[in-house]
Motif scaffolding. Structure first.
Motif, short mmCIF file in Angstrom:
data_model
loop_
_atom_site.label_atom_id
_atom_site.label_comp_id
_atom_site.label_asym_id
_atom_site.label_seq_id
_atom_site.Cartn_x
_atom_site.Cartn_y
_atom_site.Cartn_z
N THR A 21 -6.60 8.63 -0.18
CA THR A 21 -6.59 7.36 0.53
C THR A 21 -5.17 7.00 0.92
O THR A 21 -4.24 7.13 0.12
N THR A 22 -5.00 6.54 2.15
CA THR A 22 -3.69 6.07 2.55
C THR A 22 -3.86 4.80 3.40
O THR A 22 -4.97 4.44 3.76
N TYR A 23 -2.75 4.17 3.70
CA TYR A 23 -2.82 2.87 4.38
C TYR A 23 -1.85 2.82 5.55
O TYR A 23 -0.72 3.31 5.45
N TYR A 82 0.36 8.22 -0.60
CA TYR A 82 -1.09 8.15 -0.63
C TYR A 82 -1.58 8.11 -2.06
O TYR A 82 -0.83 8.39 -2.99
N TRP A 93 -4.24 -4.25 6.87
CA TRP A 93 -4.02 -2.83 6.67
C TRP A 93 -5.29 -2.06 6.96
O TRP A 93 -6.38 -2.54 6.67
N GLU A 139 -7.33 0.94 5.72
CA GLU A 139 -7.45 1.84 4.58
C GLU A 139 -8.17 3.08 5.07
O GLU A 139 -9.30 3.01 5.53
N PRO A 141 0.83 -1.20 0.00
CA PRO A 141 0.00 0.00 0.00
C PRO A 141 0.87 1.26 0.00
O PRO A 141 1.95 1.22 0.60
N PRO A 142 0.47 2.36 -0.60
CA PRO A 142 -0.86 2.54 -1.20
C PRO A 142 -0.97 2.04 -2.65
O PRO A 142 -2.05 2.00 -3.19
#
Lengths: 142, 289
Positions: free
Chosen positions: B44-46, B36, B7, B9, A22-23
């Protein structure tokens, strides 16, 4: 060949160090594109910018092909470099980590201009950069 | 075996450059996350799910509130949505979409890494989507492949206008055509088409080069999988490139009015008969000169 755009994803990631974690993985995974090909391409294209975050806009088509364009580093990255900061403030509202002069603000705005929706106005670009600066605990000198 | 990595989100509503830059700064500078993703409405990031997650989320929330309330950056928001996702093999997840696929009665489009037990009559086209350039499984490509299967005869000469990955030119040769000329106005497509041509061992029969017009000369079969308005604009040169009695196979056309327009345009350019074949929302117009 007729290709329909099915997604546009903007990623802000570390230059030259992209991985499927991620991301990137979840952001692109859902589109079923060949992720390693993107990662290879991005890392190759940004290899000389390691240490910066280099945003990239990935356009994905309905046949799962894609194109990507790298952008100028985010304002936060340019602000840190300009002030020689290691990082922004963890408490941007109360704990200030530096201050930009109007001249420095203008220089960053000029650099970011091509990627900002500022309508060609340097003042509008400067106000976007000033906003980013405040959100990371950097004030603007009059 | 290690426990499966999970994760969080974290999606934050944000529209416009100013808000996305500011929220991006919070994510990378304040919270210290390495990157991101952003779409039109959302950043959106994790974060890995571990004992620090709750604390980090509180920091993030506080900083976002500052951005929204104190700094008043238009489009910014302090509303966050958290969803938990399991670690997947994102790197290779896309491969599930590429499977050998039989098109028409004989053609098989096969990703290079997949095994496929070919039947004696099968015409197997190998495509490496590692080159990130389409897979030949799009409806328009399938329509053209089926058209080629119907019309290609042994030794036929073929022109492929707007070749893309080169799949149609390769298919024509593997179906028995004697030679093919493939053009595309995109130099990247030309390079990739040449690679696929070479990979399928048909380099001596396929000539690929960069051009926006049909190649000079006349061909038994001309295939053009482009877009309706381009096919219409090229109707005259496409007719000129098709031998009397030869066939033009076009696609990249939406079924319905658009296909009717292309058929009418091709008739006007001199083609004697046209036929519209559809698959889903896409159409192929086949015209005989």
């Amino acid at each position: 060949m007729a290709k329909k755009v099915v997604g546009i994803v903007k990623l802000a990631i570390n230059a030259g160090k992209a991985t499927p974690a991620p991301p990137i993985g979840p952001a692109l995974g859902g589109y079923g594109i060949n992720m390693m090909e993107f990662i290879k391409g991005y890392n190759a294209k940004t290899a000389d910018m390691i240490g910066s975050i280099v945003p990239v806009v990935v356009t994905i088509y309905d046949d799962r092909s894609f194109v990507f364009i790298t952008k100028t580093p985010p304002a936060s990255d340019l602000i840190k470099k300009k002030l020689g900061l290691a990082s922004g403030s963890g408490k941007p509202n109360t704990q200030k980590v530096g201050a930009l002069t109007q001249q420095q603000l203008r220089e960053i705005a000029e650099q970011k201009m091509p990627d900002l929706n500022a309508g060609g106005s340097i003042e509008a670009a400067m106000s976007i950069i000033a906003g980013t600066a405040r959100s990371m605990g950097v004030t603007i000198k009059d | 075996m290690a426990t499966e990595q999970r994760w969080a989100e974290i999606a934050i509503m944000a529209s416009g450059d100013a808000a996305q830059e500011a929220i991006g700064a919070v994510i990378t500078e304040v919270v210290g996350i390495a990157g991101y993703a952003a779409t039109a409405q959302t950043v959106t990031t994790y974060l890995p799910v571990d004992e620090r997650l709750e604390n980090t989320l509180l920091t993030l929330k506080a900083a976002l509130t500052d951005v929204k309330r104190v700094h008043k950056i238009p489009g910014s928001s302090d509303e966050i949505t958290v969803r938990f996702v399991a670690e997947e093999d994102w790197a290779t997840a896309w491969k599930q979409y590429f499977k050998p696929q039989k098109i028409g009665t004989r053609i098989v489009v096969k990703p290079t890494w997949e095994a496929y037990d070919a039947e004696p009559d099968d015409v197997v086209i190998e495509i490496d989507p590692g080159m990130a350039f389409g897979t030949g499984l799009h409806a328009t490509t399938r329509l053209c492949l089926t058209g080629l299967e119907t019309h290609v005869f042994a030794g036929a000469s073929v022109a492929d206008v707007g070749t893309g990955s080169g799949i149609l030119a390769v298919a024509a040769i593997l179906l028995g055509a004697g030679s093919a000329v493939a053009v595309d106005n995109d130099p990247l497509a030309v390079r990739i088409a040449a690679e696929n041509v070479s990979f399928n061992g048909v380099s001596s029969q396929v000539n690929v080069y960069e051009a926006a017009e049909p190649p000079p000369g006349q061909f038994d079969i001309v295939v053009a999988n482009i877009l309706a308005h381009i096919i219409l604009a090229l109707a005259a040169p496409l007719f000129a490139a098709t031998k009397a009695g030869g066939v033009l196979i076009t696609s990249g056309i939406l079924a319905g009015a658009s296909a009717e327009q292309v058929a009418a345009g091709l008739t006007k350019a001199g083609f004697r008969e046209t036929q519209i074949v559809t698959e889903g929302e896409w159409a192929s117009v086949v015209a005989r000169a």
